[in-house]
Scaffold this motif. Structure first.
Motif, PDB file in Angstrom:
ATOM      1  N   ARG A  32     -11.707  35.992 -17.994  1.00 43.23           N
ATOM      2  CA  ARG A  32     -11.243  37.283 -17.509  1.00 43.23           C
ATOM      3  C   ARG A  32     -10.749  37.196 -16.077  1.00 43.23           C
ATOM      4  N   GLY A  33     -11.136  36.147 -15.359  1.00 43.09           N
ATOM      5  CA  GLY A  33     -10.775  36.010 -13.955  1.00 43.09           C
ATOM      6  C   GLY A  33      -9.530  35.194 -13.692  1.00 43.09           C
ATOM      7  N   THR A  34      -8.960  34.589 -14.715  1.00 42.85           N
ATOM      8  CA  THR A  34      -7.731  33.823 -14.531  1.00 42.85           C
ATOM      9  C   THR A  34      -6.612  34.462 -15.348  1.00 42.85           C
ATOM     10  N   PRO A  35      -5.394  34.404 -14.866  1.00 39.03           N
ATOM     11  CA  PRO A  35      -4.276  34.980 -15.622  1.00 39.03           C
ATOM     12  C   PRO A  35      -4.047  34.234 -16.945  1.00 39.03           C
ATOM     13  N   LEU A  36      -3.607  34.983 -17.934  1.00 43.41           N
ATOM     14  CA  LEU A  36      -3.367  34.407 -19.255  1.00 43.41           C
ATOM     15  C   LEU A  36      -2.300  33.318 -19.206  1.00 43.41           C
ATOM     16  N   VAL A  38      -1.737  31.238 -16.757  1.00 42.78           N
ATOM     17  CA  VAL A  38      -2.388  30.036 -16.227  1.00 42.78           C
ATOM     18  C   VAL A  38      -3.227  29.370 -17.319  1.00 42.78           C
ATOM     19  N   GLN A  39      -3.948  30.156 -18.085  1.00 40.04           N
ATOM     20  CA  GLN A  39      -4.751  29.596 -19.182  1.00 40.04           C
ATOM     21  C   GLN A  39      -3.859  28.883 -20.197  1.00 40.04           C
ATOM     22  N   THR A  40      -2.736  29.515 -20.513  1.00 40.87           N
ATOM     23  CA  THR A  40      -1.811  28.916 -21.474  1.00 40.87           C
ATOM     24  C   THR A  40      -1.252  27.604 -20.943  1.00 40.87           C
ATOM     25  N   TYR A  41      -0.875  27.577 -19.679  1.00 40.81           N
ATOM     26  CA  TYR A  41      -0.378  26.334 -19.075  1.00 40.81           C
ATOM     27  C   TYR A  41      -1.454  25.257 -19.052  1.00 40.81           C
ATOM     28  N   LEU A  42      -2.674  25.627 -18.708  1.00 39.43           N
ATOM     29  CA  LEU A  42      -3.752  24.637 -18.665  1.00 39.43           C
ATOM     30  C   LEU A  42      -4.012  24.033 -20.039  1.00 39.43           C
ATOM     31  N   ALA A  66       3.377  23.985 -28.946  1.00 38.47           N
ATOM     32  CA  ALA A  66       3.287  25.124 -28.035  1.00 38.47           C
ATOM     33  C   ALA A  66       2.716  26.348 -28.742  1.00 38.47           C
ATOM     34  N   TRP A  67       3.070  26.527 -30.004  1.00 38.70           N
ATOM     35  CA  TRP A  67       2.598  27.693 -30.754  1.00 38.70           C
ATOM     36  C   TRP A  67       1.081  27.679 -30.871  1.00 38.70           C
ATOM     37  N   TRP A  68       0.515  26.533 -31.226  1.00 36.81           N
ATOM     38  CA  TRP A  68      -0.941  26.435 -31.384  1.00 36.81           C
ATOM     39  C   TRP A  68      -1.654  26.595 -30.044  1.00 36.81           C
ATOM     40  N   CYS A  69      -1.096  26.039 -28.988  1.00 33.15           N
ATOM     41  CA  CYS A  69      -1.713  26.185 -27.666  1.00 33.15           C
ATOM     42  C   CYS A  69      -1.710  27.637 -27.223  1.00 33.15           C
ATOM     43  N   ALA A  70      -0.630  28.360 -27.496  1.00 34.94           N
ATOM     44  CA  ALA A  70      -0.584  29.783 -27.164  1.00 34.94           C
ATOM     45  C   ALA A  70      -1.601  30.564 -27.986  1.00 34.94           C
ATOM     46  N   LEU A  71      -1.737  30.221 -29.255  1.00 32.42           N
ATOM     47  CA  LEU A  71      -2.723  30.892 -30.107  1.00 32.42           C
ATOM     48  C   LEU A  71      -4.140  30.648 -29.604  1.00 32.42           C
ATOM     49  N   ILE A  72      -4.444  29.434 -29.202  1.00 35.06           N
ATOM     50  CA  ILE A  72      -5.768  29.106 -28.670  1.00 35.06           C
ATOM     51  C   ILE A  72      -6.022  29.898 -27.389  1.00 35.06           C
ATOM     52  N   ALA A  73      -5.052  29.936 -26.486  1.00 36.19           N
ATOM     53  CA  ALA A  73      -5.213  30.665 -25.221  1.00 36.19           C
ATOM     54  C   ALA A  73      -5.402  32.160 -25.472  1.00 36.19           C
ATOM     55  N   PHE A  74      -4.602  32.736 -26.358  1.00 40.34           N
ATOM     56  CA  PHE A  74      -4.729  34.159 -26.668  1.00 40.34           C
ATOM     57  C   PHE A  74      -6.076  34.456 -27.314  1.00 40.34           C
ATOM     58  N   ARG A 129      -2.533  43.501 -25.357  1.00 35.35           N
ATOM     59  CA  ARG A 129      -2.172  42.264 -26.055  1.00 35.35           C
ATOM     60  C   ARG A 129      -0.659  42.128 -26.150  1.00 35.35           C
ATOM     61  N   THR A 130       0.047  43.230 -26.393  1.00 34.68           N
ATOM     62  CA  THR A 130       1.508  43.168 -26.492  1.00 34.68           C
ATOM     63  C   THR A 130       2.110  42.786 -25.149  1.00 34.68           C
ATOM     64  N   ARG A 131       1.609  43.384 -24.081  1.00 31.79           N
ATOM     65  CA  ARG A 131       2.118  43.064 -22.749  1.00 31.79           C
ATOM     66  C   ARG A 131       1.799  41.612 -22.383  1.00 31.79           C
ATOM     67  N   SER A 132       0.621  41.140 -22.785  1.00 33.01           N
ATOM     68  CA  SER A 132       0.228  39.767 -22.472  1.00 33.01           C
ATOM     69  C   SER A 132       1.036  38.741 -23.263  1.00 33.01           C
ATOM     70  N   SER A 133       1.493  39.126 -24.446  1.00 36.46           N
ATOM     71  CA  SER A 133       2.231  38.164 -25.265  1.00 36.46           C
ATOM     72  C   SER A 133       3.562  37.788 -24.631  1.00 36.46           C
ATOM     73  N   SER A 134       4.051  38.587 -23.705  1.00 34.69           N
ATOM     74  CA  SER A 134       5.329  38.265 -23.063  1.00 34.69           C
ATOM     75  C   SER A 134       5.225  37.020 -22.188  1.00 34.69           C
ATOM     76  N   CYS A 135       4.006  36.624 -21.823  1.00 34.96           N
ATOM     77  CA  CYS A 135       3.879  35.440 -20.972  1.00 34.96           C
ATOM     78  C   CYS A 135       4.304  34.175 -21.714  1.00 34.96           C
ATOM     79  N   CYS A 136       4.268  34.194 -23.034  1.00 31.96           N
ATOM     80  CA  CYS A 136       4.705  33.009 -23.782  1.00 31.96           C
ATOM     81  C   CYS A 136       6.218  32.884 -23.803  1.00 31.96           C
ATOM     82  N   THR A 137       6.904  33.978 -23.589  1.00 32.58           N
ATOM     83  CA  THR A 137       8.361  33.902 -23.537  1.00 32.58           C
ATOM     84  C   THR A 137       8.864  33.869 -22.109  1.00 32.58           C
ATOM     85  N   ALA A 138       7.941  33.940 -21.145  1.00 39.65           N
ATOM     86  CA  ALA A 138       8.344  33.917 -19.742  1.00 39.65           C
ATOM     87  C   ALA A 138       8.914  32.568 -19.343  1.00 39.65           C
TER      88      ALA A 138
END
Length: 156
Positions: A32-36, A38-42, A66-74, A129-138
């Protein structure tokens, strides 16, 4: 998937178990303390830096995609937020409801399901969740290659 992970984590957190409570608190604090993003990149870029991860059986089918990593992060991020939401609902259950459930002979599991669990509120977390999902297309997700530092850099 994050919701399914959150239920046992919330029960463990609300139970104040001396081992599980600090572990679950640390997990929710970190996620909860790190941006989504950043988690996805890590997860996507960071795990690939370890040879042991690249040699594991999880690398080719899951962690190199990339798809699986995004799913794990989300999933991990959603589970952390939902864990705290459910834990708050369990802890703030009115004492009278719990006593009534005990008086009517409900088991611990039935009490948790009937009185402690919050009413459905998926509508509140959907915009988040919808707003956060945009980070994968950023950022476009290029195919990764392991970083190799050449000793012959040409510098004299």
């Amino acid at each position: 998937m994050g919701g399914m992970m959150a239920v046992p984590l919330a029960v463990a957190r609300a139970a104040r178990h001396p081992v599980f409570n600090p572990l679950v608190w640390t997990y929710t604090y970190v996620f909860r303390g790190t941006p989504l993003l950043v988690q996805t990149y890590l997860i996507y870029y960071g795990l690939g830096q370890f040879e042991a991860v690249r040699q594991s059986w999880l690398w080719d089918p899951i962690l190199s995609s990339a798809w699986w990593c995004a799913l794990i992060a989300f999933t991990l991020n959603t589970a952390a937020y939902t864990t705290e939401l459910l834990c708050g609902a369990i802890v703030d259950t009115p004492k009278g409801e719990v006593e009534a459930a005990i008086a009517t002979g409900h088991s611990y599991r039935a009490r948790m399901r009937a009185s402690s669990c919050p009413r459905p509120s998926a509508g509140r977390s959907l915009p988040i969740r919808t707003r956060s999902s945009s980070c994968c297309t950023a950022r476009s997700w290029p195919r990764r290659s392991p970083c190799r530092i050449s000793s012959a850099s040409g510098a004299g």
